[in-house]
Structures are given as C-alpha cells and as structure tokens.
Motif scaffolding. Structure first.
Motif, mmCIF file in Angstrom:
data_model
loop_
_atom_site.group_PDB
_atom_site.id
_atom_site.type_symbol
_atom_site.label_atom_id
_atom_site.label_comp_id
_atom_site.label_asym_id
_atom_site.label_seq_id
_atom_site.Cartn_x
_atom_site.Cartn_y
_atom_site.Cartn_z
ATOM 1 N N VAL A 64 0.865 -1.182 0.000
ATOM 2 C CA VAL A 64 0.000 0.000 0.000
ATOM 3 C C VAL A 64 0.894 1.222 0.000
ATOM 4 O O VAL A 64 1.583 1.498 0.998
ATOM 5 C CB VAL A 64 -0.934 0.015 1.226
ATOM 6 N N VAL A 65 0.921 1.940 -1.120
ATOM 7 C CA VAL A 65 1.834 3.078 -1.258
ATOM 8 C C VAL A 65 1.028 4.351 -1.506
ATOM 9 O O VAL A 65 -0.087 4.310 -2.027
ATOM 10 C CB VAL A 65 2.844 2.858 -2.405
ATOM 11 N N LEU A 66 1.621 5.470 -1.124
ATOM 12 C CA LEU A 66 0.977 6.776 -1.294
ATOM 13 C C LEU A 66 1.788 7.604 -2.275
ATOM 14 O O LEU A 66 3.006 7.753 -2.135
ATOM 15 C CB LEU A 66 0.872 7.498 0.051
ATOM 16 N N GLN A 67 1.110 8.157 -3.284
ATOM 17 C CA GLN A 67 1.707 9.096 -4.226
ATOM 18 C C GLN A 67 1.021 10.446 -4.037
ATOM 19 O O GLN A 67 -0.182 10.510 -3.792
ATOM 20 C CB GLN A 67 1.506 8.621 -5.667
ATOM 21 N N ARG A 68 1.792 11.546 -4.108
ATOM 22 C CA ARG A 68 1.201 12.876 -3.953
ATOM 23 C C ARG A 68 1.382 13.672 -5.239
ATOM 24 O O ARG A 68 2.464 13.669 -5.840
ATOM 25 C CB ARG A 68 1.860 13.628 -2.791
ATOM 26 N N THR A 69 0.320 14.375 -5.628
ATOM 27 C CA THR A 69 0.372 15.233 -6.824
ATOM 28 C C THR A 69 -0.364 16.531 -6.521
ATOM 29 O O THR A 69 -1.204 16.586 -5.621
ATOM 30 C CB THR A 69 -0.302 14.557 -8.036
ATOM 31 N N PRO A 70 -0.087 17.594 -7.269
ATOM 32 C CA PRO A 70 -0.934 18.798 -7.173
ATOM 33 C C PRO A 70 -2.359 18.441 -7.601
ATOM 34 O O PRO A 70 -2.571 17.477 -8.335
ATOM 35 C CB PRO A 70 -0.275 19.772 -8.164
ATOM 36 N N HIS A 71 -3.314 19.229 -7.154
ATOM 37 C CA HIS A 71 -4.719 18.935 -7.462
ATOM 38 C C HIS A 71 -5.000 19.160 -8.953
ATOM 39 O O HIS A 71 -4.964 20.293 -9.443
ATOM 40 C CB HIS A 71 -5.629 19.824 -6.619
#
Length: 622
Positions: A64-71
C-alpha cells in the motif's frame, strides 16, 4: 490473456483521493480484506488539504503506497497511479466506495476463464442519501454488455471495471480534460477495442450523491455528456460503408454487429499478438472461378489461375454465412470469374439478404438473356449489380474484353433495367467503366448512355495495370493522368514505390469457390492459403496461428512476400486513386431526409415530408 502464470493475475489497484480523510479508511480496508491477495494499492493524494497523509499512514506498507500530486482532478490522479504501478491488471476504487471481499477473486476468474479476455466488470449496489441524511441501498446497477447502450449512457461503473494494462497501448490513458464522466469516456474507448466480460454478481458498494464533495455533486453532467456523445457519434446512428465508390447504409443492426464494426474500424494494429480487433464485416466470396471472356490482365482470362474450374455450392455458401452472420454486413460476390455463371447465385444472395447482409455482384453483362434467372436475382434482395460497360464503341470495347460482344452487353443491360422496373426491384444497377487508353475519350458518351437507359449509378474505375507478373502500364494506362490509378515519375511510366502498411490482412478475406481462404485477390492461385471453410470455420481460421503469422510477416517484412511485391498498393496512388468518377442519377434523397429527421435536424414542415418518405421507402416510423 491472463491464464497460467500467477504473476499475470496480479492487480494494481488505483485509488485517487482528494480531501477524503474522513472516508478513505473504509475503501482501503475493503482492499485489505480481499480473499484474493494478489494486489498492490496505489493511493494518489490529489492535492488534499485535510490531513489525508496522516489518516492513511497506518495503512502504508510494501503493498500500500501513497503518491502525492498537485490537485488536477481524478483522471490525472488515476493516470499518475497507473504510471507508478507495476502489475498487469488495473483495477479502480474511489475513496467513497467499497469492494466486497470476493471482488478481486471473481475478476481474476473472469479474466482467466476466457483466453482472449482483456476486461471485465460486475454489478454494484447503489447507495443514496435520503433527505434526512440517512444513506440507504437504492437498487442495483450493471447489466450484460451492450455496445449500443454504452454509447448512450454510462451504465458500467469504473469501480466495477478491471482491464489488462496492455489495453492502454491502444486506448490511451484517462482523458484529463474531462472533469465529469471521464470514466464513461475511458470505458467506451476500451470497449471499442475489446469486449468486456460481464460478471452478474453484486460485488461493489457504490455511493451516488451521498457526499457533497463528490464529483457527481460538484460538476455538471451535461457538458461532459455532450462532449463524450459527440466523440462517440461515429459509432452511433446509421452505419455507412463505402465500397467501389458507392455508399451503403445500415440503419438498424444488432449490437454485436455494431460493436464488431466499430472495433474493426480502428486504424492502429495489435502488433503484440498480430490479432485483428474483431471479425471482417466485409468478405469477398467467389461464386465461380470460370469466365467466358479472356481479358488480358485477368489470370482466369490468361489461363494463369492454376485452379480447377469450380462453382461454389449453395450449401457451402450457407455454411460460410451461418458462421459469419453475427458480424458480416457486406458480401462482395465476385473474384476471379463471371458470377452469373453460377446458377445458384440468386439463392446465395437471398440467404445472405435474409440475414441482413448486403450484397454486390459484378458481371461482364453477357448472361442477361435468361429472364427467369435474372428475375430471381433481381428479387433475391441483391443490393447492387455492377455491369462492366467499358465503352459504347465495339472497336474500343474489343481491345480489352476479349471474346466479348458489346451489342449483347448493351441489349442485356437495357433489358435488365426494364425488368427491374417491371418487378419493382430495389437492386441498384451500376454501369461501370474501367478507363483505359482506348476508351478515355468516350467517358462522356458512356455516362450519357448509362443515364439514358435508366441505370442508377455510373462509375469510372481506374485500371489496375498489373496482376501477378503481368504489367500493361504502357499498353493500357490512359494518357490523361487524371484517369490513372498510379502516380508515375514525370515523363515516364515508372511507378513510385510506397511505404504504406497493408491493412487488408487485418480487415477482410477472400474465399475462393472451392472454400480456400486467402488474404486478398492478388493471391489468385492460393499460394498463401490459410485454410478451407469445409475443413474449419472461417471464424476459426481468422483468429488462428496461420493468419497471425501472415500479418506479422506482412507487417515486418512485406518485401519478402511475392504477392505483396506485385500488389498495386505497393506503389503510390495518383490523385484520383481507384475511382475517377462516381455519378448517381437517382438520388436517395428520401433516405437522407429520413436520417436527418431521426437526428431531429428538420423543421416541422420538412419533418412531415420525411415521414411520407419513410412510409414510401418502408423505413419505419420517425
């Protein structure tokens, strides 16, 4: 195909999240509790500002991994997740929905049960919020696959949909320019290339307008729906196919035929497996390989066919039609012979017409004397009859149509037009001229002749100057470049090579009078025979290893295939190409009026005229 190797049955689950810290836990836990544990979960934080990272932290692990991006919206978030995932099967889960524990196991089974399966979906339980704020079950969504219905409404939800990663090579990623219903657009693109498998089980809980921050509540549906329907319009409404400069229209077809037609219209090829997208909606079927004429470019006329003379038998034709009727729209009933020599041709046409298959045949015009036979053909449901009238002067006619008699052809076609009127037949009669050096100055006179006798259409086809090793560019190609099929180097008759890919081996086939299946009419001797319909159904031959190998060879090494080297498609076409003129004398204006009325494009006054036309043409109510 995902059978066999367990690694091919692994899922990448993509979950876009935006400001859903209070909801996302339930969705994640529905993945963790799956009975089938062959998955990874990629959560994409789409620029959240509500403490989502802290809420998800307890769930993070190797899987279970988390990726972050601008909205940037759910489409961009899904694309980011896909690009940062690893497994061969893609699944989707939104943060306000949940899977039942057996969801992935059942999707795995659906994909592994069918060798060619590339996508699958199931039913879902809809949950709505009442006025008092209570969320309650509100019915079940999802139904057996219908391409026609899918064009009109998004009845397959993305949370129930899985597909092989390789699909994206042909469909592309999610459209980031669509703010609402982009999942409908995406599933439509996948479904246009593949046939999703339906699992008739409720395996997903779906929230509809349960939360004020959902895309369903935030974004208006109409702009997106208008855009998507507009883009899919090419697959909706009447199907139109142009063949030999004549347009054919199907106003009502089965869902299976429409879906197959849409898939086969795709321009790109599957060069990983060398499979076609579907089955041919057009086939060229040879009623006979015998002929009364001795035309110099025809292998039958030259005696170069190297196949025993034979008529296709009615029962053989019926077997072919029974095998292909689910997909077939159009049958071209000629190849290397004079079709009217086969006395069973009217019954062949009738059998196809009864299965909503349009038919066209082409004749040299020397066999119209038998009125009973011609009446049977004109009443069989034949869509188009093409008559070769290359000139109206015997001297020009005799140059190419060896052993032919122009007077007999003219008397025959005039009698046939009269018989058509007498019978009230709807068969379209086309007078076609193959333009050559000796007749290029007679086209206006031949056109006027076709008009005067009451033909429906006049077509000028350019000459294919070669067949096999025989080439007659200098002898027969017209002097006027407008009437040439090929482009030549200036001042010469030297052809200009073309690097165009051959689409023929991906789109249609020729079936000889003895049942042999070959890729095209250039293989007139059957050197590249792929099978025989008396030994194996055509639909099996089409998807078999021999056809895939031929497509691979034609795609990667066309120069090594002798018939491809001889093919006119290996050279650049002129500006005119195959047809220099197509003139319709009796316009199907009534039919076009009906089409416009059904599209709601007419004023009330003109609509009344359209309704009258529909009754007159037998096209149903509008």
């Amino acid at each position: 195909m995902v059978q066999g190797d367990p690694a091919k049955l692994m899922f990448s689950v993509i979950m876009p999240v935006w400001n859903r810290a209070h909801l996302v836990g339930r969705a994640i836990e529905s993945v963790l509790t799956q009975t089938y544990q062959g998955w990874e979960l990629v959560v994409v934080d789409d620029g959240s500002e509500d403490g989502l990272t802290e809420r998800i932290a307890p769930y993070l692990s190797e899987r279970v991994v988390l990726q972050r991006t601008p909205h940037r919206g759910p489409a961009a978030a899904r694309n980011h997740g896909i690009l940062h995932s690893h497994h061969p099967i893609i699944a989707y889960l939104d943060s306000d929905n949940a899977w039942h524990p057996g969801y992935l196991a059942r999707m795995r089974d659906a994909l592994s049960e069918a060798p060619a399966a590339t996508a699958a979906y199931c039913q879902y339980r809809i949950h709505r919020r009442d006025r008092d704020g209570t969320i309650r079950p509100a019915g079940v969504g999802g139904a057996p696959f219908s391409f026609t219905v899918m064009l009109d409404e998004p009845y397959i939800d993305l949370n129930t949909f899985v597909h092989l990663r390789k699909c994206l090579e042909h469909t592309g990623l999610h459209d980031e320019g669509i703010r609402r219903m982009e999942d409908w657009d995406f599933i439509l693109r996948v479904a246009t290339a593949y046939v999703p498998r339906f699992v008739p089980e409720v395996l997903v809980d779906y929230s509809l307008r349960c939360h004020d921050d959902s895309v369903t509540c935030r974004e208006k549906a109409k702009p997106a729906a208008t855009l998507i329907r507009g883009e899919s319009r090419v697959h909706d409404g009447p199907i139109r196919v142009r063949h030999d400069a004549i347009e054919y229209t199907w106003r009502s077809v089965t869902d299976e035929k429409r879906h197959n037609w849409a898939r086969m219209r795709r321009k790109e090829f599957d060069t990983s497996t060398f499979s076609a997208w579907g089955y041919p909606y057009m086939l060229q079927i040879e009623p006979t390989n015998t002929c009364n004429l001795r035309c110099p470019l025809c292998p039958t006329g030259r005696g170069d066919l190297n196949r025993p003379p034979r008529h296709m038998k009615l029962e053989e034709f019926k077997g072919l039609i029974d095998d292909t009727a689910r997909y077939l729209l159009f049958a071209i009933l000629w190849d290397w012979g004079e079709p009217l020599l086969n006395r069973e041709l009217p019954e062949m046409v009738r059998y196809a017409a009864e299965r909503d298959i349009k038919t066209v045949t082409s004749t040299n015009g020397h066999f119209f004397r038998d009125e009973a036979y011609m009446a049977a053909l004109l009443e069989s449901g034949l869509t188009t009859m093409i008559v070769a009238v290359d000139s109206i002067s015997p001297e020009s006619y005799d140059v190419y149509r060896k052993r032919g008699t122009l007077g007999e052809v003219r008397a025959g076609v005039e009698g046939m037009v009269a018989l058509k009127r007498k019978l009230g037949s709807k068969t379209r009669i086309v007078v076609r001229t193959v333009v050559m050096k000796q007749n290029e100055r007679e086209l206006a006179s031949t056109r006027e002749y076709a008009r005067s006798i009451g033909a429906d259409h006049f077509v000028v086809k350019t000459l294919n100057p070669a067949c096999g090793s025989t080439s007659l560019d200098s002898e027969l190609v017209p002097d006027n470049p407008r009437y040439r099929r090929l482009a030549y180097r200036e001042g010469t008759m030297d052809r200009i090579p073309s690097e165009e890919l051959c689409a023929r081996v991906w789109k249609m086939s020729n079936i000889f009078s003895n049942g042999d299946v070959v890729p095209c009419c250039y293989d007139f001797c059957g050197d590249m025979k792929l099978g025989n319909i008396s030994e194996r159904p055509f639909t099996e031959i089409w998807i078999g290893p021999a056809y895939k190998e031929l497509r691979r060879r034609v795609y990667t090494a066309k120069d090594t295939v002798e018939r491809c080297r001889q093919c006119v498609d290996s050279y650049q076409l002129s500006e005119s190409g195959m047809f220099a003129e197509s003139r319709q004398f009796h316009h199907q204006s009534g039919e076009r009026l009906v089409d416009a009325a059904r599209s709601r494009l007419l004023s009330p006054q003109v609509l009344r005229l359209a309704r009258r036309a529909a009754r007159r043409l037998g096209l149903g109510r509008i």
